[in-house]
Scaffold this motif. Structure first.
Motif, PDB file in Angstrom:
ATOM      1  N   ILE A  34       0.834  -1.197   0.000  1.00  0.00           N
ATOM      2  CA  ILE A  34       0.000   0.000   0.000  1.00  0.00           C
ATOM      3  C   ILE A  34       0.872   1.250   0.000  1.00  0.00           C
ATOM      4  CG2 ILE A  34      -0.232   0.107   2.527  1.00  0.00           C
ATOM      5  CD1 ILE A  34      -3.149   1.047   2.007  1.00  0.00           C
ATOM      6  N   LEU A  35       2.110   1.110   0.496  1.00  0.00           N
ATOM      7  CA  LEU A  35       3.082   2.199   0.458  1.00  0.00           C
ATOM      8  C   LEU A  35       4.420   1.622   0.033  1.00  0.00           C
ATOM      9  CD1 LEU A  35       3.771   5.206   1.085  1.00  0.00           C
ATOM     10  CD2 LEU A  35       4.393   4.443   3.394  1.00  0.00           C
ATOM     11  N   SER A  36       4.969   2.157  -1.044  1.00  0.00           N
ATOM     12  CA  SER A  36       6.230   1.644  -1.579  1.00  0.00           C
ATOM     13  C   SER A  36       7.197   2.799  -1.826  1.00  0.00           C
ATOM     14  CB  SER A  36       6.001   0.893  -2.901  1.00  0.00           C
ATOM     15  OG  SER A  36       5.187  -0.246  -2.702  1.00  0.00           O
ATOM     16  N   LEU A  37       8.411   2.635  -1.342  1.00  0.00           N
ATOM     17  CA  LEU A  37       9.489   3.580  -1.610  1.00  0.00           C
ATOM     18  C   LEU A  37      10.467   2.898  -2.543  1.00  0.00           C
ATOM     19  CD1 LEU A  37      10.194   4.833   2.052  1.00  0.00           C
ATOM     20  CD2 LEU A  37       8.304   5.419   0.510  1.00  0.00           C
ATOM     21  N   ARG A  38      10.835   3.600  -3.604  1.00  0.00           N
ATOM     22  CA  ARG A  38      11.730   3.029  -4.602  1.00  0.00           C
ATOM     23  C   ARG A  38      12.892   3.969  -4.887  1.00  0.00           C
ATOM     24  NH1 ARG A  38      10.016  -0.826  -3.299  1.00  0.00           N
ATOM     25  NH2 ARG A  38       8.728  -2.406  -4.308  1.00  0.00           N
ATOM     26  N   GLY A  39      14.087   3.545  -4.475  1.00  0.00           N
ATOM     27  CA  GLY A  39      15.290   4.333  -4.743  1.00  0.00           C
ATOM     28  C   GLY A  39      15.238   5.728  -4.169  1.00  0.00           C
ATOM     29  N   LEU A  40      14.599   5.889  -3.020  1.00  0.00           N
ATOM     30  CA  LEU A  40      14.373   7.214  -2.450  1.00  0.00           C
ATOM     31  C   LEU A  40      15.687   7.825  -1.974  1.00  0.00           C
ATOM     32  CD1 LEU A  40      11.812   8.934  -1.984  1.00  0.00           C
ATOM     33  CD2 LEU A  40      11.843   8.152   0.395  1.00  0.00           C
ATOM     34  N   ARG A  41      15.899   9.065  -2.393  1.00  0.00           N
ATOM     35  CA  ARG A  41      17.133   9.772  -2.048  1.00  0.00           C
ATOM     36  C   ARG A  41      16.828  11.195  -1.594  1.00  0.00           C
ATOM     37  NH1 ARG A  41      21.826   7.385  -3.674  1.00  0.00           N
ATOM     38  NH2 ARG A  41      21.567   5.495  -4.941  1.00  0.00           N
ATOM     39  N   THR A  73      25.706  16.842   0.823  1.00  0.00           N
ATOM     40  CA  THR A  73      25.564  15.757   1.799  1.00  0.00           C
ATOM     41  C   THR A  73      24.332  14.926   1.489  1.00  0.00           C
ATOM     42  OG1 THR A  73      26.592  17.145   3.499  1.00  0.00           O
ATOM     43  CG2 THR A  73      25.391  15.182   4.236  1.00  0.00           C
ATOM     44  N   GLU A  74      24.555  13.637   1.194  1.00  0.00           N
ATOM     45  CA  GLU A  74      23.446  12.739   0.897  1.00  0.00           C
ATOM     46  C   GLU A  74      22.997  12.068   2.198  1.00  0.00           C
ATOM     47  OE1 GLU A  74      22.238   9.836  -2.755  1.00  0.00           O
ATOM     48  OE2 GLU A  74      24.196   9.481  -1.851  1.00  0.00           O
ATOM     49  N   GLY A 122      15.638  12.178  -5.440  1.00  0.00           N
ATOM     50  CA  GLY A 122      15.518  11.111  -6.420  1.00  0.00           C
ATOM     51  C   GLY A 122      14.627  10.013  -5.884  1.00  0.00           C
ATOM     52  N   GLY A 123      14.161   9.158  -6.775  1.00  0.00           N
ATOM     53  CA  GLY A 123      13.321   8.044  -6.374  1.00  0.00           C
ATOM     54  C   GLY A 123      11.849   8.403  -6.335  1.00  0.00           C
ATOM     55  N   ASN A 124      11.043   7.437  -5.877  1.00  0.00           N
ATOM     56  CA  ASN A 124       9.593   7.601  -5.917  1.00  0.00           C
ATOM     57  C   ASN A 124       8.935   7.117  -4.623  1.00  0.00           C
ATOM     58  OD1 ASN A 124      10.497   6.772  -8.919  1.00  0.00           O
ATOM     59  ND2 ASN A 124       8.800   8.241  -8.995  1.00  0.00           N
ATOM     60  N   VAL A 125       7.797   7.756  -4.314  1.00  0.00           N
ATOM     61  CA  VAL A 125       6.913   7.317  -3.238  1.00  0.00           C
ATOM     62  C   VAL A 125       5.576   6.976  -3.884  1.00  0.00           C
ATOM     63  CG1 VAL A 125       5.767   7.920  -1.079  1.00  0.00           C
ATOM     64  CG2 VAL A 125       8.040   8.853  -1.584  1.00  0.00           C
ATOM     65  N   VAL A 126       5.160   5.724  -3.762  1.00  0.00           N
ATOM     66  CA  VAL A 126       3.894   5.277  -4.347  1.00  0.00           C
ATOM     67  C   VAL A 126       2.963   4.875  -3.220  1.00  0.00           C
ATOM     68  CG1 VAL A 126       2.778   3.606  -5.881  1.00  0.00           C
ATOM     69  CG2 VAL A 126       5.041   4.511  -6.453  1.00  0.00           C
ATOM     70  N   TYR A 160      22.874   4.898   8.107  1.00  0.00           N
ATOM     71  CA  TYR A 160      23.515   5.798   7.146  1.00  0.00           C
ATOM     72  C   TYR A 160      22.681   5.968   5.876  1.00  0.00           C
ATOM     73  CZ  TYR A 160      27.604   5.275  10.160  1.00  0.00           C
ATOM     74  OH  TYR A 160      28.452   5.250  11.233  1.00  0.00           O
ATOM     75  N   GLY A 161      21.364   6.145   6.057  1.00  0.00           N
ATOM     76  CA  GLY A 161      20.504   6.461   4.921  1.00  0.00           C
ATOM     77  C   GLY A 161      20.155   5.304   4.017  1.00  0.00           C
ATOM     78  N   GLN A 162      20.449   4.067   4.455  1.00  0.00           N
ATOM     79  CA  GLN A 162      20.126   2.889   3.657  1.00  0.00           C
ATOM     80  C   GLN A 162      19.484   1.821   4.532  1.00  0.00           C
ATOM     81  OE1 GLN A 162      24.122   2.104   2.020  1.00  0.00           O
ATOM     82  NE2 GLN A 162      23.257   2.492  -0.006  1.00  0.00           N
ATOM     83  N   VAL A 163      18.509   1.105   3.977  1.00  0.00           N
ATOM     84  CA  VAL A 163      17.902  -0.021   4.680  1.00  0.00           C
ATOM     85  C   VAL A 163      18.825  -1.231   4.541  1.00  0.00           C
ATOM     86  CG1 VAL A 163      15.948  -1.622   4.755  1.00  0.00           C
ATOM     87  CG2 VAL A 163      15.541   0.812   4.357  1.00  0.00           C
ATOM     88  N   ILE A 164      19.324  -1.713   5.677  1.00  0.00           N
ATOM     89  CA  ILE A 164      20.266  -2.840   5.619  1.00  0.00           C
ATOM     90  C   ILE A 164      19.580  -4.168   5.869  1.00  0.00           C
ATOM     91  CG2 ILE A 164      22.199  -1.364   6.305  1.00  0.00           C
ATOM     92  CD1 ILE A 164      22.074  -2.790   9.077  1.00  0.00           C
ATOM     93  N   ALA A 165      18.333  -4.137   6.382  1.00  0.00           N
ATOM     94  CA  ALA A 165      17.608  -5.386   6.623  1.00  0.00           C
ATOM     95  C   ALA A 165      16.135  -5.089   6.858  1.00  0.00           C
ATOM     96  CB  ALA A 165      18.181  -6.128   7.834  1.00  0.00           C
ATOM     97  N   THR A 166      15.288  -6.013   6.418  1.00  0.00           N
ATOM     98  CA  THR A 166      13.854  -5.983   6.712  1.00  0.00           C
ATOM     99  C   THR A 166      13.420  -7.399   7.042  1.00  0.00           C
ATOM    100  OG1 THR A 166      13.346  -4.080   5.297  1.00  0.00           O
ATOM    101  CG2 THR A 166      11.532  -5.578   5.791  1.00  0.00           C
ATOM    102  N   GLY A 167      12.617  -7.545   8.100  1.00  0.00           N
ATOM    103  CA  GLY A 167      12.148  -8.886   8.453  1.00  0.00           C
ATOM    104  C   GLY A 167      11.253  -8.855   9.668  1.00  0.00           C
ATOM    105  N   THR A 168      10.846 -10.027  10.094  1.00  0.00           N
ATOM    106  CA  THR A 168      10.054 -10.151  11.309  1.00  0.00           C
ATOM    107  C   THR A 168      10.934  -9.800  12.513  1.00  0.00           C
ATOM    108  OG1 THR A 168      10.665 -12.455  11.654  1.00  0.00           O
ATOM    109  CG2 THR A 168       8.735 -12.020  10.242  1.00  0.00           C
ATOM    110  N   PRO A 169      10.325  -9.543  13.671  1.00  0.00           N
ATOM    111  CA  PRO A 169      11.151  -9.292  14.856  1.00  0.00           C
ATOM    112  C   PRO A 169      12.166 -10.401  15.119  1.00  0.00           C
ATOM    113  CG  PRO A 169       8.885  -8.675  15.307  1.00  0.00           C
ATOM    114  CD  PRO A 169       8.888  -9.306  13.946  1.00  0.00           C
TER     115      PRO A 169
END
Length: 251
Positions: free
Chosen positions: A5-12, A18-19, A59-63, A222-231
């Motif tokens: 329902i909410l997707s972030l793609r390459g969001l910058r 400074t990035e 940069g990137g998209n929010v859908v 540091y501005g990047q998702v390094i992992a996603t998962g269950t607790p």
């Protein structure tokens, strides 16, 4: 997999040279409670600003719900069904709890600027405020001046105001910040109950709350998702422990 329902793609997002956000990909599925965690300065609040329209991405998209909302205004995004609470309580402190909620209910109909002349003509606003009072357990505080309540009660009121627009997705930015252990447990239970069936994206530093409340967890470093998962998956992720959680969560 259920469509997000909410997707972030390459969001910058960069500020000058400074990035801050460096290509975030993230998907929320309908009805889940998704926690976004990470060390101070990782960019969590910046992600919230980008999603809710308070900052424009570099940069990137929010859908959201199948529509590209990248760069739209906060008002336009809210009208489409995405609501946000802030780290700092965002209420009208000199109005009663009931008046705060009545304003919040009227706002989606564009009536807030004429509230005093129109309010008595809209019984649905009163009924909606009464439902919200019950949802967040503030019936006994209806006629209390909002600024005179405890901090945790003010946060409960803000959650109710966030629910007033009947959003599909709610962003909660550190809802337990500054609370005692007892207040934290109460508010976590209230969020679980009042927001049942809605999609939540939560930034929170209290790891006990995160692991008890989150269906899934994403770790931002540091501005990047390094992992996603269950607790359980996040607890057992060696890279996450090394980068952020340490022995606190392993224990």
């Amino acid at each position: 997999m259920t469509q997000g329902i909410l997707s972030l793609r390459g969001l910058r997002k960069s500020f000058g040279d400074t990035e801050i956000i460096r290509g975030v990909d993230l998907d929320l599925v309908p009805g889940e409670r998704h926690a976004l965690i990470g060390p101070n300065g990782a960019g969590k609040s910046t992600v919230f600003h980008l999603v809710s329209g308070h900052l424009k991405p570099s940069g990137g998209n929010v859908v959201f719900d199948g529509r590209d909302i990248t760069g739209q205004s906060p008002q336009a995004i809210n009208r489409q069904g995405l609501a946000r609470s802030f780290q700092i309580t965002n209420i009208f402190p000199k109005l009663t709890v009931f008046e705060n909620l009545r304003l919040a209910v009227m706002r989606p109909h564009g009536l807030q600027y004429n509230v005093w002349s129109l309010v008595d003509r809209h019984p649905r606003a009163r009924e909606g405020a009464e439902r919200l009072l019950e949802q967040v357990r503030l019936q006994h505080r209806a006629q209390t001046i909002a600024g005179e309540m405890s901090y945790s009660e003010q946060r409960s009121l803000e959650i109710a105001m966030t629910l007033a627009s009947d959003p599909k997705v709610i962003l909660l930015d550190e809802p337990m910040a500054g609370m005692s252990n007892e207040e934290t447990a109460y508010t976590a239970d209230l969020i679980r109950e009042a927001c049942r069936g809605r999609t939540l994206l939560i930034v929170e530093h209290d790891m006990k709350v995160v692991f008890a409340l989150g269906d899934r967890i994403s770790v931002l470093v540091y501005g990047q998702v390094i992992a996603t998962g269950t607790p359980q998956e996040i607890r057992g992720n060696a890279a996450v422990r090394e980068a952020y959680l340490g022995e606190e969560v392993a224990a």
